[in-house]
Write a protein that holds these residues in place. Structure first.
Motif, short mmCIF file in Angstrom:
data_model
loop_
_atom_site.label_atom_id
_atom_site.label_comp_id
_atom_site.label_asym_id
_atom_site.label_seq_id
_atom_site.Cartn_x
_atom_site.Cartn_y
_atom_site.Cartn_z
N ASP A 189 0.69 -1.37 0.10
CA ASP A 189 -0.02 0.24 -0.04
C ASP A 189 1.03 1.22 0.04
N THR A 190 1.19 1.71 -1.26
CA THR A 190 2.32 2.72 -1.33
C THR A 190 1.43 3.87 -2.09
N ASN A 191 0.51 4.33 -1.43
CA ASN A 191 -0.47 5.50 -2.01
C ASN A 191 0.02 6.92 -1.92
N THR A 192 1.30 6.98 -1.67
CA THR A 192 1.93 8.44 -1.44
C THR A 192 3.52 8.31 -1.86
N PRO A 193 3.97 9.13 -2.48
CA PRO A 193 5.31 9.21 -2.86
C PRO A 193 6.26 8.81 -1.58
N ALA A 194 6.24 9.10 -0.38
CA ALA A 194 6.81 8.84 0.78
C ALA A 194 6.80 7.29 0.81
N ARG A 195 5.76 6.66 1.06
CA ARG A 195 5.40 5.37 1.29
C ARG A 195 6.07 4.58 0.22
N ASP A 196 6.01 5.22 -1.30
CA ASP A 196 6.37 4.22 -2.31
C ASP A 196 7.97 4.26 -2.31
N ILE A 197 8.61 5.38 -1.88
CA ILE A 197 10.20 5.50 -1.67
C ILE A 197 10.63 4.53 -0.68
N ALA A 198 9.87 4.59 0.54
CA ALA A 198 10.14 3.77 1.82
C ALA A 198 10.14 2.50 1.20
N ASN A 199 9.04 1.99 0.59
CA ASN A 199 8.91 0.52 0.21
C ASN A 199 10.25 -0.10 -0.65
N THR A 200 10.59 1.10 -1.61
CA THR A 200 11.70 0.65 -2.52
C THR A 200 13.00 0.64 -1.65
N VAL A 201 13.12 1.71 -0.72
CA VAL A 201 14.43 1.54 0.14
C VAL A 201 14.46 0.33 0.97
N LYS A 202 13.53 -0.14 1.59
CA LYS A 202 13.39 -1.17 2.60
C LYS A 202 13.72 -2.56 1.88
N LEU A 203 13.32 -2.57 0.42
CA LEU A 203 13.62 -3.70 -0.55
C LEU A 203 15.06 -3.74 -0.52
N LEU A 204 15.59 -2.53 -1.03
CA LEU A 204 16.92 -2.71 -1.54
C LEU A 204 17.99 -3.03 -0.25
N VAL A 205 17.56 -2.37 0.98
CA VAL A 205 18.31 -2.55 1.97
C VAL A 205 18.35 -4.27 2.44
N GLU A 206 17.23 -4.67 2.12
CA GLU A 206 17.23 -6.07 2.39
C GLU A 206 17.78 -6.83 1.51
N HIS A 207 18.23 -6.40 0.38
CA HIS A 207 18.74 -7.47 -0.78
C HIS A 207 20.06 -6.90 -1.60
N LEU A 208 20.58 -5.76 -1.45
CA LEU A 208 21.60 -5.28 -1.75
C LEU A 208 22.78 -5.60 -0.77
N VAL A 209 23.99 -6.35 -1.39
CA VAL A 209 24.91 -6.91 -0.63
C VAL A 209 26.14 -5.82 -0.41
N SER A 210 26.39 -5.32 -1.61
CA SER A 210 27.35 -4.22 -1.70
C SER A 210 27.35 -3.44 -3.07
N TRP A 211 27.98 -2.16 -2.90
CA TRP A 211 28.19 -1.26 -4.12
C TRP A 211 29.36 -0.65 -4.10
N ASP A 212 29.54 0.05 -5.17
CA ASP A 212 31.01 0.79 -5.38
C ASP A 212 30.89 2.17 -5.01
N GLU A 213 29.85 2.57 -4.32
CA GLU A 213 29.62 4.02 -4.17
C GLU A 213 30.42 4.35 -2.68
N ASP A 214 31.02 5.43 -2.43
CA ASP A 214 31.73 5.82 -1.21
C ASP A 214 30.72 6.13 -0.16
N ALA A 215 29.98 5.35 0.00
CA ALA A 215 28.84 5.54 1.27
C ALA A 215 28.25 4.21 1.80
N PRO A 216 27.96 4.29 2.80
CA PRO A 216 27.25 3.26 3.41
C PRO A 216 26.06 2.46 2.58
N LEU A 217 25.82 1.34 2.56
CA LEU A 217 24.67 0.62 2.03
C LEU A 217 23.74 0.87 3.01
N ASP A 218 22.82 1.66 3.11
CA ASP A 218 21.95 1.63 4.22
C ASP A 218 20.78 2.47 3.67
#
Length: 108
Positions: A44-73
């Motif tokens: 239920d992502t009926n607002t932009p904030a919920r849509d982004i939060a849903n996407t970020v949650k998925l990515l935090v759960e499944h991304l293992v590493s990246w080559d950015e100079d920032a924590p993966l969080d």
């Protein structure tokens, strides 16, 4: 890879260079299982904030590493431009190379 997703299995991902948006980004991720993909797509992502939060949650759960100079969080992922979040999530959900399946109702 066979048909089954093995526990701990990781894949390499690549976001190609998009001038004016971001350079090439390489990352490793664990593919989401079908139940998690459907949970993500049907959230239920009926607002932009919920849509982004849903996407970020998925990515935090499944991304293992990246080559950015920032924590993966969640804090770092919320700073990723939306046009780059979509392909990251497409990799994780198995829709890379296709349109943002199931998300048309959100205008993404």
């Amino acid at each position: 890879m066979g048909l089954l997703i093995a526990d701990g299995y990781t894949l390499d991902g690549l976001l190609p260079d998009r001038p004016g948006l971001h350079g090439e980004v390489r990352f490793k991720y664990r593919p989401a299982l079908p139940e998690r993909v459907l949970e993500f797509l049907k959230a239920d992502t009926n607002t932009p904030a919920r849509d982004i939060a849903n996407t970020v949650k998925l990515l935090v759960e499944h991304l293992v590493s990246w080559d950015e100079d920032a924590p993966l969080d969640g804090t770092s992922l919320r700073r990723v431009p939306q046009p780059a979040l979509v392909p990251l999530a497409n990799h994780v959900t198995g829709y890379r190379g296709t349109e943002w399946c199931g998300r048309e109702k959100h205008g993404s």
